[in-house]
Structure formats: C-alpha cells, structure tokens
Design a protein around this motif. Structure first.
Motif, short mmCIF file in Angstrom:
data_model
loop_
_atom_site.label_atom_id
_atom_site.label_comp_id
_atom_site.label_asym_id
_atom_site.label_seq_id
_atom_site.Cartn_x
_atom_site.Cartn_y
_atom_site.Cartn_z
N VAL A 26 0.84 -1.20 0.00
CA VAL A 26 0.00 0.00 0.00
C VAL A 26 0.88 1.25 0.00
O VAL A 26 0.62 2.21 -0.73
CB VAL A 26 -0.97 -0.01 1.21
CG1 VAL A 26 -1.71 1.30 1.33
CG2 VAL A 26 -1.97 -1.16 1.08
N ALA A 27 1.97 1.23 0.79
CA ALA A 27 2.86 2.39 0.88
C ALA A 27 3.45 2.72 -0.50
O ALA A 27 3.45 3.88 -0.92
CB ALA A 27 3.97 2.12 1.89
N VAL A 28 3.93 1.71 -1.18
CA VAL A 28 4.53 1.91 -2.50
C VAL A 28 3.48 2.41 -3.49
O VAL A 28 3.72 3.34 -4.28
CB VAL A 28 5.20 0.61 -3.01
CG1 VAL A 28 5.61 0.74 -4.46
CG2 VAL A 28 6.42 0.28 -2.16
N LYS A 34 -0.33 8.27 -6.03
CA LYS A 34 -0.83 9.55 -5.50
C LYS A 34 0.27 10.61 -5.44
O LYS A 34 0.05 11.70 -4.94
CB LYS A 34 -1.41 9.35 -4.09
CG LYS A 34 -2.54 8.33 -4.04
CD LYS A 34 -3.81 8.94 -4.58
CE LYS A 34 -4.91 7.91 -4.71
NZ LYS A 34 -6.16 8.49 -5.21
N ASN A 35 1.45 10.20 -5.92
CA ASN A 35 2.57 11.12 -5.96
C ASN A 35 2.87 11.76 -4.59
O ASN A 35 2.97 12.97 -4.45
CB ASN A 35 2.28 12.20 -7.02
CG ASN A 35 3.54 12.88 -7.48
OD1 ASN A 35 4.63 12.33 -7.28
ND2 ASN A 35 3.41 14.06 -8.05
N LYS A 36 2.95 10.92 -3.58
CA LYS A 36 3.18 11.39 -2.21
C LYS A 36 4.56 10.94 -1.73
O LYS A 36 5.08 9.91 -2.18
CB LYS A 36 2.14 10.77 -1.25
CG LYS A 36 0.70 11.06 -1.62
CD LYS A 36 0.27 12.39 -1.09
CE LYS A 36 -1.23 12.59 -1.28
NZ LYS A 36 -1.58 14.00 -1.31
N LYS A 37 5.09 11.71 -0.80
CA LYS A 37 6.34 11.30 -0.15
C LYS A 37 5.96 10.39 1.02
O LYS A 37 5.28 10.83 1.95
CB LYS A 37 7.11 12.54 0.31
CG LYS A 37 8.55 12.24 0.64
CD LYS A 37 9.41 13.47 0.43
CE LYS A 37 10.87 13.31 0.79
NZ LYS A 37 11.43 12.13 1.31
N ASP A 89 4.44 13.18 3.40
CA ASP A 89 2.99 13.38 3.25
C ASP A 89 2.24 12.27 3.98
O ASP A 89 1.20 12.50 4.59
CB ASP A 89 2.59 13.30 1.76
CG ASP A 89 3.31 14.33 0.92
OD1 ASP A 89 3.33 15.50 1.33
OD2 ASP A 89 3.86 13.95 -0.15
N VAL A 90 2.76 11.06 3.86
CA VAL A 90 2.08 9.90 4.44
C VAL A 90 3.10 9.00 5.13
O VAL A 90 4.17 8.72 4.58
CB VAL A 90 1.36 9.08 3.33
CG1 VAL A 90 0.64 7.88 3.94
CG2 VAL A 90 0.36 9.94 2.56
N PHE A 215 -6.89 -1.30 -3.15
CA PHE A 215 -6.11 -0.08 -2.97
C PHE A 215 -7.00 1.17 -3.11
O PHE A 215 -6.89 2.13 -2.34
CB PHE A 215 -4.95 -0.05 -3.96
CG PHE A 215 -4.16 1.23 -3.91
CD1 PHE A 215 -3.42 1.55 -2.79
CD2 PHE A 215 -4.19 2.13 -4.97
CE1 PHE A 215 -2.71 2.74 -2.72
CE2 PHE A 215 -3.48 3.32 -4.91
CZ PHE A 215 -2.74 3.63 -3.79
N LYS A 216 -7.89 1.11 -4.10
CA LYS A 216 -8.78 2.26 -4.31
C LYS A 216 -9.69 2.46 -3.10
O LYS A 216 -9.95 3.59 -2.69
CB LYS A 216 -9.64 2.05 -5.56
CG LYS A 216 -8.87 2.33 -6.82
CD LYS A 216 -9.81 2.46 -8.00
CE LYS A 216 -9.12 3.13 -9.15
NZ LYS A 216 -9.69 2.75 -10.44
N GLU A 217 -10.17 1.35 -2.56
CA GLU A 217 -11.02 1.44 -1.37
C GLU A 217 -10.21 2.03 -0.20
O GLU A 217 -10.71 2.85 0.56
CB GLU A 217 -11.61 0.07 -1.00
CG GLU A 217 -12.60 0.18 0.14
CD GLU A 217 -13.39 -1.10 0.41
OE1 GLU A 217 -13.09 -2.14 -0.21
OE2 GLU A 217 -14.30 -1.02 1.26
N PHE A 218 -8.96 1.61 -0.10
CA PHE A 218 -8.08 2.15 0.96
C PHE A 218 -8.00 3.68 0.84
O PHE A 218 -8.19 4.40 1.82
CB PHE A 218 -6.68 1.51 0.88
CG PHE A 218 -5.75 2.02 1.94
CD1 PHE A 218 -5.68 1.38 3.17
CD2 PHE A 218 -4.98 3.16 1.74
CE1 PHE A 218 -4.84 1.87 4.18
CE2 PHE A 218 -4.14 3.66 2.73
CZ PHE A 218 -4.07 3.00 3.96
N CYS A 219 -7.71 4.15 -0.36
CA CYS A 219 -7.54 5.61 -0.55
C CYS A 219 -8.85 6.36 -0.27
O CYS A 219 -8.83 7.44 0.30
CB CYS A 219 -7.08 5.90 -1.97
SG CYS A 219 -5.42 5.28 -2.27
#
Ligand SMILES: Nc1ncnc2c1ncn2[C@@H]1O[C@H](COP(=O)(O)OP(=O)(O)O)[C@@H](O)[C@H]1O
Ligand SMILES: [Mg+2]
Length: 224
Positions: A26-28, A34-37, A89-90, A215-219
């Motif tokens: 999920v982190a990757v 989502k282009n997050k750090k 970011d996350v 993954f979409k549900e997670f976001c």
C-alpha cells in the motif's frame, strides 16, 4: 509551513496476518499513484520491512526507491515524528505482534499517533477472537483521540481470502462487534511474495486486477 503527515497503521495484535507485506504494498502504491512522499516506520524488532527494502536495494544500487524506510524502536517514534514527520505526506507505522496489552504498551501507544488504522484479518475463529481483543485497544485509542478532538478512522479487511473457509462468519462476527469491514478483500497474490520498493504493485497485470480495487477502497476510506 510544513503540513502534518497523515499517519496510518495496518495492524492487528496477531502475527502472520499480513501487516508488513500489505503495509509495503500500500505504501509503494500511495507513493506512486498519489505522488506522495511516503515513509514506512518499521517498529518490529524482526525488522521485516527494512530487510525487504535493503535486500532489494542491494540489487538495484542505482535506482531510487519509491518510499523511505526507517527502523525504530517503538519508544523512539514520537521523537522521530516531531523532528522529521513533516518531511513526509504519508507515514505508515508497521508494528510487531502484541502478546499482552500491558507489556506491549509502547507498541499500543504508537497507534495513538495514527489518523487511520486498517486491521488485516484471516478468516478463522481464532483470528476473529484475537481481532475482537485488538478492537478493545482500538476503542481506547478512539476515546483518546476524541478527547484530543481528533478523528481515528478504523476499518478491517479479510486477507488471504482463498486460504480459509470461514471468511463470511469471521466477517459477520467482526461487523457485529463494531468493526467496519472493507468490501474488498485480498486473496493470496504472487506479487506479495516479492514486494518491491522500486515498482508499484499496480504496474503488474496481477496487481492491476487483484490489488487495485482494494487499494482504491483504501484511498477512499482513508481520504488519501
Ligand atoms: N495477501 C497475501 N498474499 C500472499 N502472501 C501473503 C499475503 N498476506 C500475507 N502473506 C504472506 O504471509 C506471511 C506473513 O506476512 P507478514 O506481512 O510478514 O505478516 P505480519 O507482519 O502480520 O506478521 C509472509 O510470508 C507474507 O508474504
Ligand atoms: Mg510484520
């Protein structure tokens, strides 16, 4: 001014339910899609996330990983977050299994940093009981956050759906106990046996088909 990172933990008190491997995937995916750090804080003394990360980094010395990984003992997490949290970011905190709430208090306290907790559950009677015990910890955590006027989003999901026959019973039991369950579950995925920090799990055909809906549900549920 730097923004506070969103902090999540994919956790349950039991070991072997997929905490570390699902956290990595999920982190990757969050970093890439989502282009997050993104940082994973590995608090397990077995440091399985760090081991996966380092092993792979050795093979691809010239590539840049999609996420950072930091191994810390639970007691050092708060100081670390204060100093470096806003660089991200996350942040995902990967916790070790817990044997007893009191003895594992520093681990329990890690969850108090979180904005969201996702509980992996294996569909079996034993796991349902262990998860209900873990839900008591979540309730205490929610109460603490409420006093601080902060939200804690909690959900559960069935992991390794294909392995067990009693997923539906486990799910019903946990829902009745008050845990909101994801509509998507995860079956055993080949991509999970070799998680990569250099490429998104969604870039493979299997990931695209069998990981993306989860993954979409997670976001959506955790507002990323
Ligand atoms: N959905 C899955 N598909 C394939 N293998 C999985 C899945 N979930 C967990 N595993 C495997 O189960 C084992 C335990 O997972 P791990 O993430 O280390 O559990 P935990 O961190 O909860 O102790 C690992 O070998 C992992 O690859
Ligand atoms: Mg683990």
């Amino acid at each position: 001014m730097a923004k506070d990172p969103k902090i999540f933990s994919i956790c349950n008190s039991k070991g072997g339910v997929g905490k570390s491997v699902v956290t990595m995937m999920v982190a990757v995916a969050v970093a890439e899609q989502k282009n997050k750090k993104v940082l994973v804080i590995d608090c397990d003394s077995q440091a399985s996330v760090l081991a996966m990360y380092e092993q792979e980094a050795e093979y691809y010395p010239d590539d840049t990983p999609l996420i950072d990984v930091e191994a810390l003992s639970p007691r050092r997490v708060n100081t670390f977050l204060k100093r470096f949290g806003s660089d991200y970011d996350v942040i995902f905190i990967d916790i070790p299994r817990m044997t007893d709430k009191k003895a594992d208090n520093p681990t329990v306290m890690l969850l108090y940093n979180c904005d969201g907790i996702l509980v992996p559950v294996i569909g079996s009677g034993v796991d349902a009981i262990a998860t209900q015990e873990f839900m008591e910890i979540l309730e205490e955590c929610k109460t603490f956050k409420a006093e601080m006027k902060e939200d804690l989003i909690c959900h559960g999901f069935i992991n390794r759906r294909n392995l067990r026959k009693s997923n539906a019973e486990t799910e019903t039991e946990l829902k009745q106990a008050g845990l909101k369950m994801f509509s998507n579950s995860l079956s055993d995925l080949r991509i999970f046996t070799t998680p990569s920090v250099f490429s998104s799990p969604l870039s493979t055909a299997e990931g695209n088909r069998r990981f993306e809906p989860f993954f979409k549900e997670f976001c959506r549920k955790f507002k990323i």
